[in-house]
Scaffold this active site. Structure first.
Site, mmCIF file in Angstrom:
data_model
loop_
_atom_site.group_PDB
_atom_site.id
_atom_site.type_symbol
_atom_site.label_atom_id
_atom_site.label_comp_id
_atom_site.label_asym_id
_atom_site.label_seq_id
_atom_site.Cartn_x
_atom_site.Cartn_y
_atom_site.Cartn_z
ATOM 1 N N ASP A 115 0.822 -1.222 0.000
ATOM 2 C CA ASP A 115 0.000 0.000 0.000
ATOM 3 C C ASP A 115 0.854 1.269 0.000
ATOM 4 O O ASP A 115 1.975 1.277 0.506
ATOM 5 C CB ASP A 115 -0.919 -0.030 1.235
ATOM 6 C CG ASP A 115 -2.031 1.000 1.142
ATOM 7 O OD1 ASP A 115 -2.346 1.446 0.022
ATOM 8 O OD2 ASP A 115 -2.578 1.364 2.198
ATOM 9 N N TRP A 157 2.835 7.916 -2.706
ATOM 10 C CA TRP A 157 4.232 8.020 -3.148
ATOM 11 C C TRP A 157 4.303 8.900 -4.391
ATOM 12 O O TRP A 157 5.148 9.781 -4.503
ATOM 13 C CB TRP A 157 4.777 6.627 -3.455
ATOM 14 C CG TRP A 157 6.208 6.573 -3.892
ATOM 15 C CD1 TRP A 157 7.298 6.381 -3.109
ATOM 16 C CD2 TRP A 157 6.699 6.699 -5.248
ATOM 17 N NE1 TRP A 157 8.448 6.380 -3.874
ATOM 18 C CE2 TRP A 157 8.098 6.583 -5.197
ATOM 19 C CE3 TRP A 157 6.094 6.906 -6.484
ATOM 20 C CZ2 TRP A 157 8.914 6.663 -6.331
ATOM 21 C CZ3 TRP A 157 6.892 6.990 -7.616
ATOM 22 C CH2 TRP A 157 8.284 6.864 -7.530
ATOM 23 N N HIS A 209 2.132 3.055 -8.945
ATOM 24 C CA HIS A 209 1.924 1.611 -9.129
ATOM 25 C C HIS A 209 3.104 0.994 -9.876
ATOM 26 O O HIS A 209 3.567 -0.091 -9.546
ATOM 27 C CB HIS A 209 0.620 1.340 -9.881
ATOM 28 C CG HIS A 209 -0.598 1.820 -9.139
ATOM 29 N ND1 HIS A 209 -0.787 1.605 -7.796
ATOM 30 C CD2 HIS A 209 -1.686 2.531 -9.549
ATOM 31 C CE1 HIS A 209 -1.938 2.140 -7.422
ATOM 32 N NE2 HIS A 209 -2.499 2.713 -8.462
ATOM 33 N N SER A 222 -7.843 -5.506 -4.353
ATOM 34 C CA SER A 222 -8.884 -6.023 -3.460
ATOM 35 C C SER A 222 -10.246 -6.009 -4.149
ATOM 36 O O SER A 222 -10.434 -5.335 -5.181
ATOM 37 C CB SER A 222 -8.950 -5.165 -2.185
ATOM 38 O OG SER A 222 -9.589 -3.928 -2.458
ATOM 39 N N GLU A 229 -12.617 -4.463 -3.168
ATOM 40 C CA GLU A 229 -13.109 -3.081 -3.035
ATOM 41 C C GLU A 229 -12.402 -2.114 -3.990
ATOM 42 O O GLU A 229 -12.875 -0.998 -4.208
ATOM 43 C CB GLU A 229 -12.922 -2.587 -1.593
ATOM 44 C CG GLU A 229 -13.896 -3.197 -0.594
ATOM 45 C CD GLU A 229 -13.570 -4.651 -0.250
ATOM 46 O OE1 GLU A 229 -12.370 -4.990 -0.178
ATOM 47 O OE2 GLU A 229 -14.509 -5.444 -0.087
ATOM 48 N N ARG A 236 -12.456 2.301 -7.586
ATOM 49 C CA ARG A 236 -11.573 3.374 -8.069
ATOM 50 C C ARG A 236 -11.942 3.780 -9.498
ATOM 51 O O ARG A 236 -12.625 3.015 -10.201
ATOM 52 C CB ARG A 236 -10.123 2.899 -8.013
ATOM 53 C CG ARG A 236 -9.712 2.628 -6.588
ATOM 54 C CD ARG A 236 -8.253 2.326 -6.483
ATOM 55 N NE ARG A 236 -7.907 2.092 -5.091
ATOM 56 C CZ ARG A 236 -6.679 2.113 -4.600
ATOM 57 N NH1 ARG A 236 -5.670 2.341 -5.407
ATOM 58 N NH2 ARG A 236 -6.459 1.902 -3.328
ATOM 59 N N LEU A 295 10.285 -20.599 -3.279
ATOM 60 C CA LEU A 295 9.281 -19.710 -2.682
ATOM 61 C C LEU A 295 7.943 -19.791 -3.427
ATOM 62 O O LEU A 295 7.910 -19.724 -4.655
ATOM 63 C CB LEU A 295 9.822 -18.268 -2.764
ATOM 64 C CG LEU A 295 8.878 -17.144 -2.343
ATOM 65 C CD1 LEU A 295 8.668 -17.154 -0.833
ATOM 66 C CD2 LEU A 295 9.435 -15.786 -2.777
ATOM 67 N N GLU A 343 1.650 -12.033 13.492
ATOM 68 C CA GLU A 343 2.252 -10.837 14.088
ATOM 69 C C GLU A 343 2.144 -9.712 13.062
ATOM 70 O O GLU A 343 2.451 -9.919 11.883
ATOM 71 C CB GLU A 343 3.724 -11.096 14.428
ATOM 72 C CG GLU A 343 3.931 -12.166 15.482
ATOM 73 C CD GLU A 343 3.355 -11.768 16.842
ATOM 74 O OE1 GLU A 343 3.405 -10.569 17.168
ATOM 75 O OE2 GLU A 343 2.859 -12.659 17.556
HETATM 76 C C1 IPE Z 1 -5.455 -2.505 0.343
HETATM 77 O O1 IPE Z 1 -5.136 -1.182 0.161
HETATM 78 C C2 IPE Z 1 -5.457 -3.235 -0.967
HETATM 79 C C3 IPE Z 1 -4.169 -3.358 -1.620
HETATM 80 C C4 IPE Z 1 -3.030 -2.901 -1.207
HETATM 81 C C5 IPE Z 1 -4.195 -4.090 -2.842
HETATM 82 P P1 IPE Z 1 -6.246 -0.066 -0.035
HETATM 83 O O2 IPE Z 1 -5.534 1.191 -0.340
HETATM 84 O O3 IPE Z 1 -7.259 -0.506 -1.010
HETATM 85 O O4 IPE Z 1 -6.920 -0.026 1.415
HETATM 86 P P2 IPE Z 1 -7.741 1.128 2.140
HETATM 87 O O5 IPE Z 1 -8.775 1.623 1.172
HETATM 88 O O6 IPE Z 1 -6.770 2.201 2.497
HETATM 89 O O7 IPE Z 1 -8.305 0.472 3.352
HETATM 90 C C1 IPE Z 2 -1.770 0.203 -3.227
HETATM 91 O O1 IPE Z 2 -1.529 1.564 -3.307
HETATM 92 C C2 IPE Z 2 -2.086 -0.417 -4.561
HETATM 93 C C3 IPE Z 2 -3.479 -0.839 -4.702
HETATM 94 C C4 IPE Z 2 -4.411 -0.707 -3.815
HETATM 95 C C5 IPE Z 2 -3.839 -1.466 -5.943
HETATM 96 P P1 IPE Z 2 -2.692 2.620 -3.289
HETATM 97 O O2 IPE Z 2 -3.142 2.875 -4.684
HETATM 98 O O3 IPE Z 2 -3.782 2.215 -2.361
HETATM 99 O O4 IPE Z 2 -1.949 3.887 -2.720
HETATM 100 P P2 IPE Z 2 -2.507 4.942 -1.676
HETATM 101 O O5 IPE Z 2 -2.971 4.189 -0.492
HETATM 102 O O6 IPE Z 2 -3.628 5.659 -2.362
HETATM 103 O O7 IPE Z 2 -1.355 5.822 -1.375
HETATM 104 MG MG MG Z 3 -4.084 2.504 -0.395
#
Ligand code: IPE
Ligand code: IPE
Ligand code: MG
Length: 253
Positions: A32, A37, A49, A77, A79, A83, A143, A219
């Protein structure tokens, strides 16, 4: 006797000492912070990404070298469909690009690629690339990398329950025989052991629907670093911290 190994964590030759007999068998990572970034650098989210792929490469290599058994990586995810469609589409394209580009090298390094999540709902090209990567690497003994795609812990549990009900109706399984061990085999993670260590960079302190069942006694290791900045030093530090924890599993020491 503990086997302590000095690991060189960066070019500056910082050393971190790890007990090689107390490594986590299974590490789960919520990758995440890509968007933030990029934002910090005035770049589009997709640049974050892309940059995240470098971190992914380094972490897989370092885990392989340490002889970690399983790495489960949250990439998309259930969810994340919320986006903007441009971002979702860029993520899917990046997945295809990554698999095309990396699979040979992963195969050479004896990595076995698998996915968890409902991948049937991904774009066809992604499904096809995943199929190829999984198939090519299926007999590898190094792995195991589980990539979580269209993955949600709740969705996974619901799909498991549905499959159990179906088998029960067909007369193939008795409800009385469903215990925790049996139930686990219906989850996407199948025969993987439960994660010992969950790593979440980006500063968020939540699981975001990741491995709800499997993380029962993991953990947790959180950090403010954004995923594209995550490197092997952070991985070693997380493992080092893990080795300082006392896991009791509800019992006494
Ligand atoms: C969790 O991150 C999913 C992935 C890293 C693939 P999100 O950015 O979607 O999570 P929330 O929305 O901050 O909870
Ligand atoms: C994680 O980074 C990648 C995915 C969820 C696919 P984010 O896209 O959630 O990055 P932030 O959380 O918005 O910084
Ligand atoms: Mg995120």
């Amino acid at each position: 006797m503990k086997t302590i190994k000095k690991i060189f964590a960066s070019k500056e030759e910082e050393t971190i000492q790890l007990d090689m007999e107390n490594l986590p068998r299974h590490i789960a990572i919520i990758m995440d912070g890509n968007g933030r970034w990029a934002k910090k650098r005035g770049l589009p989210r997709t640049a974050g990404h892309k940059a995240g792929i470098e971190a992914l490469r380094e972490v897989i290599k370092a885990s392989s070298e340490l002889k970690i058994g399983f790495l489960t990586l949250y990439a998309f995810s259930t969810e994340n469909w919320k986006r903007p469609k441009e971002e979702v589409s860029a993520l899917m394209k990046l997945l295809v690009y990554y698999l095309q580009k990396e699979v040979k090298e992963l195969h050479k390094n004896n990595v076995r690629i698998r996915t968890i999540g409902n991948i049937g709902q991904l774009p066809e090209e992604a499904i096809s690339q995943i199929g190829k990567a999984v198939d090519l690497t299926k007999n590898n003994k190094g792995l195991t990398v589980n990539i979580a795609l269209n993955y949600g812990g709740r969705d996974e549990i619901i799909r498991a329950v549905r499959n159990i009900c179906k088998e029960n109706i067909e007369g193939n399984i008795c409800i009385e025989n469903i215990d925790e061990e049996k139930f686990s085999t219906y989850l996407d993670t199948g025969d993987s052991p439960d994660p010992d260590l969950l790593i979440r960079p980006s500063g968020e302190l939540r699981t975001s629907n990741f491995l709800l069942w499997q993380l029962a006694y993991a953990e947790f290791w959180f950090s403010n670093i954004y995923w594209p900045d995550f490197n092997k030093k952070h991985l070693y530090t997380a493992i080092k911290d893990y080795q300082m924890r006392h896991r009791r599993f509800g019992g006494l020491k």
